[in-house]
Scaffold this motif. Structure first.
Motif, PDB file in Angstrom:
ATOM      1  N   ARG A   1      35.753 -18.875  49.192  1.00 57.09           N
ATOM      2  CA  ARG A   1      35.305 -17.488  49.345  1.00 57.09           C
ATOM      3  C   ARG A   1      33.918 -17.306  48.743  1.00 57.09           C
ATOM      4  NH1 ARG A   1      40.753 -17.449  48.898  1.00 57.09           N
ATOM      5  NH2 ARG A   1      41.923 -16.017  50.263  1.00 57.09           N
TER       6      ARG A   1
ATOM      7  N   ARG B   1      30.706 -15.964  50.796  1.00 58.32           N
ATOM      8  CA  ARG B   1      30.005 -14.748  50.377  1.00 58.32           C
ATOM      9  C   ARG B   1      28.521 -15.035  50.174  1.00 58.32           C
ATOM     10  NH1 ARG B   1      28.855 -11.989  45.544  1.00 58.32           N
ATOM     11  NH2 ARG B   1      29.951 -13.541  44.302  1.00 58.32           N
TER      12      ARG B   1
ATOM     13  N   GLN C   1      33.842 -10.202  46.159  1.00 60.38           N
ATOM     14  CA  GLN C   1      34.188 -11.408  46.897  1.00 60.38           C
ATOM     15  C   GLN C   1      35.250 -11.121  47.952  1.00 60.38           C
ATOM     16  OE1 GLN C   1      33.730 -15.083  44.634  1.00 60.38           O
ATOM     17  NE2 GLN C   1      35.818 -15.568  45.195  1.00 60.38           N
ATOM     18  N   SER C   2      35.999 -10.022  47.782  1.00 61.11           N
ATOM     19  CA  SER C   2      37.056  -9.678  48.735  1.00 61.11           C
ATOM     20  C   SER C   2      36.502  -9.337  50.112  1.00 61.11           C
ATOM     21  CB  SER C   2      37.877  -8.498  48.205  1.00 61.11           C
ATOM     22  OG  SER C   2      37.050  -7.354  48.016  1.00 61.11           O
TER      23      SER C   2
ATOM     24  N   VAL D   1      34.956 -11.205  52.027  1.00 59.67           N
ATOM     25  CA  VAL D   1      35.241 -12.343  52.901  1.00 59.67           C
ATOM     26  C   VAL D   1      36.606 -12.168  53.546  1.00 59.67           C
ATOM     27  CG1 VAL D   1      35.590 -14.834  53.022  1.00 59.67           C
ATOM     28  CG2 VAL D   1      33.749 -13.893  51.600  1.00 59.67           C
ATOM     29  N   ASP D   2      37.611 -11.818  52.744  1.00 53.75           N
ATOM     30  CA  ASP D   2      38.955 -11.607  53.284  1.00 53.75           C
ATOM     31  C   ASP D   2      38.959 -10.477  54.311  1.00 53.75           C
ATOM     32  OD1 ASP D   2      40.020 -13.563  51.524  1.00 53.75           O
ATOM     33  OD2 ASP D   2      40.095 -12.079  49.933  1.00 53.75           O
TER      34      ASP D   2
ATOM     35  N   GLY E   1      40.467 -21.807  50.292  1.00 56.55           N
ATOM     36  CA  GLY E   1      39.626 -20.905  51.057  1.00 56.55           C
ATOM     37  C   GLY E   1      39.983 -20.905  52.525  1.00 56.55           C
TER      38      GLY E   1
END
Length: 215
Positions: free
Chosen positions: A169, A173, A183-184, A186-187, A209
């Motif tokens: 992740r 990012r 970083q969330s 990416v999710d 990841g």
């Protein structure tokens, strides 16, 4: 971009200049670190010195090519004889520039390598479908097309350019969402891609990841 250089003053000069031009720059101060980054993270261009600690720059490049890492590479070194240049190009370099150099010329050479990398990757496979880079669309196996937002496209392109790499992740990012604090994000964009293209388009690797899946 990956810069493999042990001269800290030069590293600061180049990385500041390139970040000012909008590049995301990773730095390795020795050959072993450069090799690790080159094998585990996706880059458009790598700039490599020759006389590096731990692992010589040409040895680093030979090892990358042996692992089928075809990232565009520029050798930046004080070794400038004809034989030195031939050795660098034979090792797998796409360009070779001798120190001392003009910063504007170096930046122009980097831009040219970036353009060549894009021109050679008009289509990226995603299982039985593909990513049409020119139109920024996904072409489905049955022939339909799905449009992506700029960030959806950028994320899927990173995954498709290095389909066998597990991307953390943090690395995603840094490559795609460098202006995002969380970083969330990416999710969130993996969720968006799966909603448009199916859950199998991005594979989760537990504890590590994401990597490219298939349509």
């Amino acid at each position: 971009m990956l810069l493999v250089e042990d001269d800290r003053e030069l590293v600061e000069l180049l990385s500041d200049a390139w970040r000012g031009e909008g590049y995301v720059v990773d730095v390795a101060l020795d050959g072993h670190r450069g090799l690790h980054l080159g094998l585990t993270r996706p880059y458009d261009v790598v700039v490599i010195d020759r006389g590096l600690p731990a692992l010589d720059g040409l040895d680093l490049l030979v090892r990358l090519r042996a692992k089928s890492i075809w990232t565009r590479a520029l050798i930046l070194t004080a070794l400038g004889t004809v034989h030195d240049r031939i050795d660098g190009l034979d090792a797998g370099a796409d360009d070779y520039l001798v120190k001392p150099f003009d910063l504007e010329e170096l930046s122009a050479r980097v831009r040219a390598l970036c353009r060549r990398a894009l021109e050679l990757a008009d289509v990226l496979r995603i299982g039985s479908g593909h990513l049409d880079i020119a139109r920024r669309e996904v072409v489905l196996p049955e022939g339909g097309r799905v449009s992506l937002t700029a960030r959806e496209f950028a994320l899927l392109r990173v995954l498709a350019t290095h389909p066998d790499t597990v991307h953390t992740r943090a690395s995603l990012r840094r490559s795609v969402f460098q202006d995002a604090p969380a970083q969330s994000i990416v999710d969130t964009y993996v969720y968006y891609l799966r909603a448009k293209l199916g859950r199998s388009v991005v594979r989760t690797v537990p504890g590590l990841g994401y990597r490219l899946g298939a349509l």
